[in-house]
Design a protein around this motif. Sequence first.
Motif, PDB file in Angstrom:
ATOM      1  N   VAL A  48      44.564  30.360  23.176  1.00  0.00           N
ATOM      2  CA  VAL A  48      45.544  30.310  24.265  1.00  0.00           C
ATOM      3  C   VAL A  48      45.456  31.536  25.155  1.00  0.00           C
ATOM      4  CG1 VAL A  48      48.013  30.311  24.790  1.00  0.00           C
ATOM      5  CG2 VAL A  48      47.126  28.812  22.997  1.00  0.00           C
ATOM      6  N   PHE A  49      45.262  32.717  24.549  1.00  0.00           N
ATOM      7  CA  PHE A  49      45.344  33.956  25.317  1.00  0.00           C
ATOM      8  C   PHE A  49      43.990  34.557  25.671  1.00  0.00           C
ATOM      9  CE2 PHE A  49      49.440  33.742  23.140  1.00  0.00           C
ATOM     10  CZ  PHE A  49      50.301  33.902  24.219  1.00  0.00           C
ATOM     11  N   PHE A  50      42.875  33.986  25.196  1.00  0.00           N
ATOM     12  CA  PHE A  50      41.558  34.507  25.572  1.00  0.00           C
ATOM     13  C   PHE A  50      40.659  33.418  26.155  1.00  0.00           C
ATOM     14  CE2 PHE A  50      37.108  35.556  24.693  1.00  0.00           C
ATOM     15  CZ  PHE A  50      37.001  36.739  25.401  1.00  0.00           C
ATOM     16  N   PHE A  51      40.349  32.408  25.362  1.00  0.00           N
ATOM     17  CA  PHE A  51      39.389  31.409  25.820  1.00  0.00           C
ATOM     18  C   PHE A  51      39.931  30.576  26.980  1.00  0.00           C
ATOM     19  CE2 PHE A  51      37.688  32.159  21.509  1.00  0.00           C
ATOM     20  CZ  PHE A  51      36.360  32.411  21.842  1.00  0.00           C
ATOM     21  N   TRP A  52      41.212  30.206  26.935  1.00  0.00           N
ATOM     22  CA  TRP A  52      41.755  29.415  28.033  1.00  0.00           C
ATOM     23  C   TRP A  52      41.810  30.207  29.340  1.00  0.00           C
ATOM     24  CZ3 TRP A  52      42.417  24.780  29.758  1.00  0.00           C
ATOM     25  CH2 TRP A  52      43.342  24.518  30.776  1.00  0.00           C
ATOM     26  N   PRO A  53      42.318  31.460  29.358  1.00  0.00           N
ATOM     27  CA  PRO A  53      42.255  32.230  30.615  1.00  0.00           C
ATOM     28  C   PRO A  53      40.827  32.486  31.075  1.00  0.00           C
ATOM     29  CG  PRO A  53      43.855  33.194  29.117  1.00  0.00           C
ATOM     30  CD  PRO A  53      43.103  32.168  28.334  1.00  0.00           C
ATOM     31  N   ALA A  54      39.910  32.722  30.131  1.00  0.00           N
ATOM     32  CA  ALA A  54      38.513  32.948  30.519  1.00  0.00           C
ATOM     33  C   ALA A  54      37.922  31.699  31.169  1.00  0.00           C
ATOM     34  CB  ALA A  54      37.698  33.353  29.294  1.00  0.00           C
ATOM     35  N   ALA A  55      38.230  30.541  30.615  1.00  0.00           N
ATOM     36  CA  ALA A  55      37.745  29.290  31.202  1.00  0.00           C
ATOM     37  C   ALA A  55      38.353  29.060  32.585  1.00  0.00           C
ATOM     38  CB  ALA A  55      38.085  28.128  30.274  1.00  0.00           C
TER      39      ALA A  55
ATOM     40  N   SER B 165      36.459  30.887  39.870  1.00  0.00           N
ATOM     41  CA  SER B 165      35.482  31.753  40.540  1.00  0.00           C
ATOM     42  C   SER B 165      34.533  30.978  41.444  1.00  0.00           C
ATOM     43  CB  SER B 165      34.679  32.537  39.499  1.00  0.00           C
ATOM     44  OG  SER B 165      33.867  31.664  38.725  1.00  0.00           O
ATOM     45  N   VAL B 166      34.446  29.675  41.273  1.00  0.00           N
ATOM     46  CA  VAL B 166      33.559  28.857  42.118  1.00  0.00           C
ATOM     47  C   VAL B 166      34.357  28.068  43.148  1.00  0.00           C
ATOM     48  CG1 VAL B 166      31.774  28.680  40.355  1.00  0.00           C
ATOM     49  CG2 VAL B 166      33.586  26.969  40.433  1.00  0.00           C
ATOM     50  N   LEU B 167      35.642  28.420  43.296  1.00  0.00           N
ATOM     51  CA  LEU B 167      36.507  27.749  44.263  1.00  0.00           C
ATOM     52  C   LEU B 167      36.971  28.733  45.321  1.00  0.00           C
ATOM     53  CD1 LEU B 167      38.817  25.681  41.865  1.00  0.00           C
ATOM     54  CD2 LEU B 167      36.731  24.892  43.016  1.00  0.00           C
ATOM     55  N   GLN B 168      37.336  28.203  46.475  1.00  0.00           N
ATOM     56  CA  GLN B 168      37.963  28.972  47.538  1.00  0.00           C
ATOM     57  C   GLN B 168      39.342  28.369  47.796  1.00  0.00           C
ATOM     58  OE1 GLN B 168      36.549  31.755  49.075  1.00  0.00           O
ATOM     59  NE2 GLN B 168      38.616  32.035  49.842  1.00  0.00           N
ATOM     60  N   GLN B 169      40.396  29.193  47.650  1.00  0.00           N
ATOM     61  CA  GLN B 169      41.747  28.698  47.817  1.00  0.00           C
ATOM     62  C   GLN B 169      42.430  29.404  48.977  1.00  0.00           C
ATOM     63  OE1 GLN B 169      44.075  28.647  44.172  1.00  0.00           O
ATOM     64  NE2 GLN B 169      42.238  28.690  42.920  1.00  0.00           N
TER      65      GLN B 169
ATOM     66  N   ALA C 244      45.717  40.958  48.443  1.00  0.00           N
ATOM     67  CA  ALA C 244      44.881  40.378  49.488  1.00  0.00           C
ATOM     68  C   ALA C 244      44.861  38.851  49.421  1.00  0.00           C
ATOM     69  CB  ALA C 244      43.454  40.918  49.382  1.00  0.00           C
ATOM     70  N   LEU C 245      45.380  38.276  48.309  1.00  0.00           N
ATOM     71  CA  LEU C 245      45.493  36.820  48.119  1.00  0.00           C
ATOM     72  C   LEU C 245      44.137  36.113  48.192  1.00  0.00           C
ATOM     73  CD1 LEU C 245      48.755  36.105  50.160  1.00  0.00           C
ATOM     74  CD2 LEU C 245      48.497  36.493  47.706  1.00  0.00           C
ATOM     75  N   ASP C 246      43.105  36.802  47.732  1.00  0.00           N
ATOM     76  CA  ASP C 246      41.773  36.208  47.632  1.00  0.00           C
ATOM     77  C   ASP C 246      41.581  35.741  46.194  1.00  0.00           C
ATOM     78  OD1 ASP C 246      39.168  35.419  47.833  1.00  0.00           O
ATOM     79  OD2 ASP C 246      38.341  37.432  48.137  1.00  0.00           O
ATOM     80  N   MET C 247      42.083  34.547  45.880  1.00  0.00           N
ATOM     81  CA  MET C 247      42.078  34.068  44.498  1.00  0.00           C
ATOM     82  C   MET C 247      40.668  33.839  43.974  1.00  0.00           C
ATOM     83  SD  MET C 247      45.206  34.176  43.839  1.00  0.00           S
ATOM     84  CE  MET C 247      46.808  34.157  44.644  1.00  0.00           C
ATOM     85  N   GLY C 248      39.817  33.235  44.792  1.00  0.00           N
ATOM     86  CA  GLY C 248      38.458  32.977  44.344  1.00  0.00           C
ATOM     87  C   GLY C 248      37.669  34.250  44.101  1.00  0.00           C
ATOM     88  N   GLY C 249      37.784  35.204  45.031  1.00  0.00           N
ATOM     89  CA  GLY C 249      37.091  36.472  44.860  1.00  0.00           C
ATOM     90  C   GLY C 249      37.610  37.258  43.678  1.00  0.00           C
ATOM     91  N   SER C 250      38.933  37.227  43.476  1.00  0.00           N
ATOM     92  CA  SER C 250      39.523  37.920  42.329  1.00  0.00           C
ATOM     93  C   SER C 250      39.053  37.308  41.014  1.00  0.00           C
ATOM     94  CB  SER C 250      41.049  37.868  42.425  1.00  0.00           C
ATOM     95  OG  SER C 250      41.642  38.471  41.299  1.00  0.00           O
ATOM     96  N   ALA C 251      38.984  35.978  40.948  1.00  0.00           N
ATOM     97  CA  ALA C 251      38.500  35.310  39.739  1.00  0.00           C
ATOM     98  C   ALA C 251      37.033  35.659  39.483  1.00  0.00           C
ATOM     99  CB  ALA C 251      38.674  33.799  39.869  1.00  0.00           C
ATOM    100  N   ALA C 252      36.240  35.722  40.544  1.00  0.00           N
ATOM    101  CA  ALA C 252      34.836  36.096  40.387  1.00  0.00           C
ATOM    102  C   ALA C 252      34.714  37.523  39.866  1.00  0.00           C
ATOM    103  CB  ALA C 252      34.099  35.955  41.718  1.00  0.00           C
TER     104      ALA C 252
ATOM    105  N   SER D  42      36.893  39.063  37.969  1.00  0.00           N
ATOM    106  CA  SER D  42      37.286  39.072  36.556  1.00  0.00           C
ATOM    107  C   SER D  42      36.169  38.554  35.673  1.00  0.00           C
ATOM    108  CB  SER D  42      38.550  38.237  36.355  1.00  0.00           C
ATOM    109  OG  SER D  42      38.306  36.872  36.649  1.00  0.00           O
ATOM    110  N   VAL D  43      35.399  37.584  36.163  1.00  0.00           N
ATOM    111  CA  VAL D  43      34.254  37.076  35.395  1.00  0.00           C
ATOM    112  C   VAL D  43      33.189  38.161  35.261  1.00  0.00           C
ATOM    113  CG1 VAL D  43      32.360  35.415  35.421  1.00  0.00           C
ATOM    114  CG2 VAL D  43      34.664  34.669  35.993  1.00  0.00           C
ATOM    115  N   ILE D  44      32.913  38.865  36.357  1.00  0.00           N
ATOM    116  CA  ILE D  44      31.925  39.947  36.316  1.00  0.00           C
ATOM    117  C   ILE D  44      32.386  41.057  35.384  1.00  0.00           C
ATOM    118  CG2 ILE D  44      30.812  41.744  37.692  1.00  0.00           C
ATOM    119  CD1 ILE D  44      30.927  39.814  40.076  1.00  0.00           C
ATOM    120  N   LEU D  45      33.664  41.412  35.460  1.00  0.00           N
ATOM    121  CA  LEU D  45      34.205  42.462  34.589  1.00  0.00           C
ATOM    122  C   LEU D  45      34.100  42.060  33.129  1.00  0.00           C
ATOM    123  CD1 LEU D  45      35.717  45.141  34.253  1.00  0.00           C
ATOM    124  CD2 LEU D  45      37.850  43.890  34.599  1.00  0.00           C
ATOM    125  N   MET D  46      34.417  40.811  32.827  1.00  0.00           N
ATOM    126  CA  MET D  46      34.308  40.333  31.455  1.00  0.00           C
ATOM    127  C   MET D  46      32.860  40.380  30.971  1.00  0.00           C
ATOM    128  SD  MET D  46      35.623  36.675  29.924  1.00  0.00           S
ATOM    129  CE  MET D  46      34.682  35.756  31.168  1.00  0.00           C
ATOM    130  N   ALA D  47      31.925  40.011  31.838  1.00  0.00           N
ATOM    131  CA  ALA D  47      30.509  40.041  31.465  1.00  0.00           C
ATOM    132  C   ALA D  47      30.028  41.469  31.225  1.00  0.00           C
ATOM    133  CB  ALA D  47      29.675  39.379  32.559  1.00  0.00           C
TER     134      ALA D  47
END
Length: 293
Positions: free
Chosen positions: A26-33, A39-43, A259-267, A269-274
């Motif tokens: 719930v607190f790791f794999f689901w937020p990571a997914a 990260s591949v969306l633009q909102q 800055a309300l850049d959701m897609g960029g922020s998600a990307a 977070s993925v890079i930081l996690m990697a």
Amino acid sequence: MEKRVRFRSAWLPWLLVAPQMAIVLVFFFWPAAQALYQSVLQQDAFGMATEFVGLENFRRLFADESYLASFKTTAIFSVLVATIGLTLALLLAVMANRVVRGATVYKTLLIWPYAVAPVVAGVLWLLMFASPYGVVAYALRWLGISWDHLLNPNHAMALIVMAAVWKQISYNFLFFLAGLQSIPQSLIEAATIDGASPWHRFWTIVFPLLSPTTFFLLVINVVYAFFDTFAIVDAATHGGPGKETAILVYKVYYDGFKALDMGGSAAQSVILMAIVIALTVVQFRFVEKKVQY
């Protein structure tokens, strides 16, 4: 003889680990997914419309000079926090291990900072260095040192490093002290009889036996510097002056919530996690070879 626990039911072990597995899911794999998906969306700013853009968010990030600069800032910050924090904690643990009178009081005072919330630690150090009313700022001004973390990026970096090290030093101290107390005194006494100096005893006996503890704390402190220091940076410097103290985790928050850049922020977070996963793997792959269990 090795002891093994045998369960009568094949489902009982799974039932016992189910609560922990549920927490991890719930607190790791689901937020990571969710981060990978977003990260591949633009909102838009209100989340009313989304568009699949593939790797465009990642390409835009690596073309942003301010984002690339945050890698250098994060690297400097994490190295300073891990190095200074482990060194001071080891020194305090060695001193505490030698205390005979008032040892409980001494150890309790060193443990207290760990109970302080990160944002409180950031505000506390900010107030101490706030000019002209801060205690430390007043002392520095009396010594002729012009401290200004609002305009000087080096002062701002020093401020968040000191706050982060102070917040984590109790955790490091506890593990180092436990490691020191687990070292057989017979080894130290034998080296003393052989004429080894205290410095020689520490580097040839004590520190090698502390290598498992040191390696564990190294991994923990790197992860701490990358993730758990967000509140300290936000409370103390807000990533300033300019963006000189905007570490990666703070930039994820700033771009996503301000800055309300959701897609960029998600990307991001993925890079930081990697990055953190890669650093952990490298530490276990290469640094652990020097650990003596």
